[in-house]
Design a protein around this motif. Structure first.
Motif, PDB file in Angstrom:
ATOM      1  N   UNK A   1       0.840  -1.205   0.000  1.00 16.05           N
ATOM      2  CA  UNK A   1       0.000   0.000   0.000  1.00 16.05           C
ATOM      3  C   UNK A   1       0.877   1.257   0.000  1.00 16.05           C
ATOM      4  N   UNK A   2       1.921   1.241   0.812  1.00 16.41           N
ATOM      5  CA  UNK A   2       2.827   2.388   0.892  1.00 16.41           C
ATOM      6  C   UNK A   2       3.523   2.643  -0.446  1.00 16.41           C
ATOM      7  N   UNK A   3       3.957   1.564  -1.089  1.00 15.11           N
ATOM      8  CA  UNK A   3       4.620   1.699  -2.390  1.00 15.11           C
ATOM      9  C   UNK A   3       3.705   2.306  -3.447  1.00 15.11           C
ATOM     10  N   UNK A   4       2.391   2.192  -3.235  1.00 17.11           N
ATOM     11  CA  UNK A   4       1.416   2.729  -4.182  1.00 17.11           C
ATOM     12  C   UNK A   4       0.792   4.041  -3.690  1.00 17.11           C
ATOM     13  N   UNK A   5       1.535   4.733  -2.836  1.00 12.69           N
ATOM     14  CA  UNK A   5       1.143   6.062  -2.334  1.00 12.69           C
ATOM     15  C   UNK A   5      -0.185   6.074  -1.579  1.00 12.69           C
ATOM     16  N   UNK A   6      -0.519   4.961  -0.954  1.00 10.94           N
ATOM     17  CA  UNK A   6      -1.713   4.907  -0.119  1.00 10.94           C
ATOM     18  C   UNK A   6      -1.382   5.563   1.223  1.00 10.94           C
ATOM     19  N   UNK A   7      -2.309   6.291   1.838  1.00  8.21           N
ATOM     20  CA  UNK A   7      -2.033   6.926   3.141  1.00  8.21           C
ATOM     21  C   UNK A   7      -1.980   5.883   4.265  1.00  8.21           C
ATOM     22  N   UNK A   8      -0.810   5.272   4.450  1.00  9.73           N
ATOM     23  CA  UNK A   8      -0.680   4.162   5.392  1.00  9.73           C
ATOM     24  C   UNK A   8      -0.883   4.585   6.852  1.00  9.73           C
ATOM     25  N   UNK A   9      -0.877   5.886   7.125  1.00  7.94           N
ATOM     26  CA  UNK A   9      -1.169   6.330   8.485  1.00  7.94           C
ATOM     27  C   UNK A   9      -2.641   6.102   8.836  1.00  7.94           C
ATOM     28  N   UNK A  10      -3.414   5.658   7.875  1.00  7.58           N
ATOM     29  CA  UNK A  10      -4.834   5.362   8.106  1.00  7.58           C
ATOM     30  C   UNK A  10      -5.069   3.847   8.186  1.00  7.58           C
ATOM     31  N   UNK A  11      -4.001   3.072   8.412  1.00  8.55           N
ATOM     32  CA  UNK A  11      -4.091   1.617   8.513  1.00  8.55           C
ATOM     33  C   UNK A  11      -3.612   1.157   9.884  1.00  8.55           C
ATOM     34  N   UNK A  12      -3.958  -0.067  10.218  1.00  9.69           N
ATOM     35  CA  UNK A  12      -3.463  -0.703  11.442  1.00  9.69           C
ATOM     36  C   UNK A  12      -3.430  -2.209  11.217  1.00  9.69           C
ATOM     37  N   UNK A  13      -2.459  -2.864  11.839  1.00 10.63           N
ATOM     38  CA  UNK A  13      -2.396  -4.319  11.850  1.00 10.63           C
ATOM     39  C   UNK A  13      -2.786  -4.740  13.262  1.00 10.63           C
ATOM     40  N   UNK A  14      -3.822  -5.549  13.366  1.00 12.71           N
ATOM     41  CA  UNK A  14      -4.340  -5.951  14.673  1.00 12.71           C
ATOM     42  C   UNK A  14      -4.177  -7.461  14.837  1.00 12.71           C
ATOM     43  N   UNK A  15      -3.451  -7.866  15.874  1.00 13.20           N
ATOM     44  CA  UNK A  15      -3.308  -9.282  16.200  1.00 13.20           C
ATOM     45  C   UNK A  15      -4.530  -9.757  16.965  1.00 13.20           C
ATOM     46  N   UNK A  16      -5.120 -10.864  16.539  1.00 16.78           N
ATOM     47  CA  UNK A  16      -6.334 -11.407  17.161  1.00 16.78           C
ATOM     48  C   UNK A  16      -6.081 -12.801  17.716  1.00 16.78           C
ATOM     49  N   UNK A  17      -6.927 -13.185  18.666  1.00 22.55           N
ATOM     50  CA  UNK A  17      -6.863 -14.505  19.287  1.00 22.55           C
ATOM     51  C   UNK A  17      -5.455 -14.774  19.816  1.00 22.55           C
ATOM     52  N   UNK A  18      -5.003 -13.875  20.674  1.00 25.15           N
ATOM     53  CA  UNK A  18      -3.645 -13.942  21.195  1.00 25.15           C
ATOM     54  C   UNK A  18      -3.549 -15.046  22.245  1.00 25.15           C
ATOM     55  N   UNK A  19      -2.462 -15.795  22.179  1.00 28.68           N
ATOM     56  CA  UNK A  19      -2.197 -16.815  23.187  1.00 28.68           C
ATOM     57  C   UNK A  19      -0.772 -16.637  23.695  1.00 28.68           C
ATOM     58  N   UNK A  20      -0.540 -17.047  24.941  1.00 30.95           N
ATOM     59  CA  UNK A  20       0.794 -16.948  25.519  1.00 30.95           C
ATOM     60  C   UNK A  20       1.538 -18.250  25.229  1.00 30.95           C
ATOM     61  N   UNK A  21       2.762 -18.130  24.704  1.00 31.39           N
ATOM     62  CA  UNK A  21       3.591 -19.288  24.423  1.00 31.39           C
ATOM     63  C   UNK A  21       4.857 -19.156  25.259  1.00 31.39           C
ATOM     64  N   UNK A  22       5.115 -20.148  26.102  1.00 28.06           N
ATOM     65  CA  UNK A  22       6.332 -20.159  26.910  1.00 28.06           C
ATOM     66  C   UNK A  22       7.255 -21.225  26.337  1.00 28.06           C
ATOM     67  N   UNK A  23       8.346 -20.781  25.710  1.00 29.59           N
ATOM     68  CA  UNK A  23       9.300 -21.695  25.101  1.00 29.59           C
ATOM     69  C   UNK A  23      10.386 -22.013  26.123  1.00 29.59           C
ATOM     70  N   UNK A  24      10.515 -23.285  26.490  1.00 34.09           N
ATOM     71  CA  UNK A  24      11.561 -23.712  27.417  1.00 34.09           C
ATOM     72  C   UNK A  24      12.879 -23.743  26.653  1.00 34.09           C
TER      73      UNK A  24
END
Length: 169
Positions: A38-61
């Motif tokens: 979108x940015x490369x095509x001159x879209x106003x990226x300040x009007x976008x957001x990436x939202x993470x959904x269904x978050x889970x906690x992962x504990x890597x030993x």
């Protein structure tokens, strides 16, 4: 994997007004690539957001924890602030700040490592074998939604359609 949404599906209320989910991704890299497109095509990226959904906690030993590892981890975590504090205090020497900073940084390294090792041993001993492993915890979403302001959502969808069909993804 990407799921495209039509304009009437998901809508999110944002501080700037209505927002629309225009695409969903199973990994962050693809969502980032879409915003970059979108940015490369001159879209106003300040009007976008990436939202993470269904978050889970992962504990890597990452390994076993024993007395040696507890002392070493404690020493390392004490040495870093010891060096920084020693260096900063050494800079206040009016006669020779460089020599004082290096000398006090070395003293801080040693003193911080000793204090850190002692603290590491105390904390490990207090656990009494209940948690004999080290781990790293992260929050991991199962999908990432790309949302944009409603006024520019149609344009964003049009640009993303080009990305999916022929821009060498």
């Amino acid at each position: 994997m990407t799921t495209q949404h039509s304009g009437s599906h998901s809508r999110t209320t944002a501080a700037a007004g209505q927002r629309r989910t225009i695409a969903s991704f199973t990994n962050y890299r693809d969502a980032e690539r879409a915003v970059d497109h979108l940015s490369d095509n001159n879209f106003p990226v300040d009007r976008t957001a990436i939202i993470g959904n269904d978050v889970r906690m992962v504990e890597q030993v990452v390994g076993r924890l024993n007395w040696g590892r507890a002392l070493l981890n404690g020493a390392a975590s004490g040495a870093v602030p010891g060096v920084l504090f020693g260096w900063i205090f050494g800079l206040f020497d009016l006669v020779n700040p460089l020599v004082a900073a290096l000398t006090l940084a070395l003293y801080g390294l040693v003193f911080g490592a000793v204090i850190g090792a002692i603290m590491g041993a105390i904390f490990y001993g207090m656990q009494r074998g209940r948690r004999d492993f080290s781990s790293v915890t992260a929050m991991v979403p199962s999908r990432y939604d790309l949302v944009v302001d409603e006024e520019v959502a149609d344009e964003a969808q049009r640009l993303l359609a080009k990305l999916g069909t022929g821009s060498g993804s």
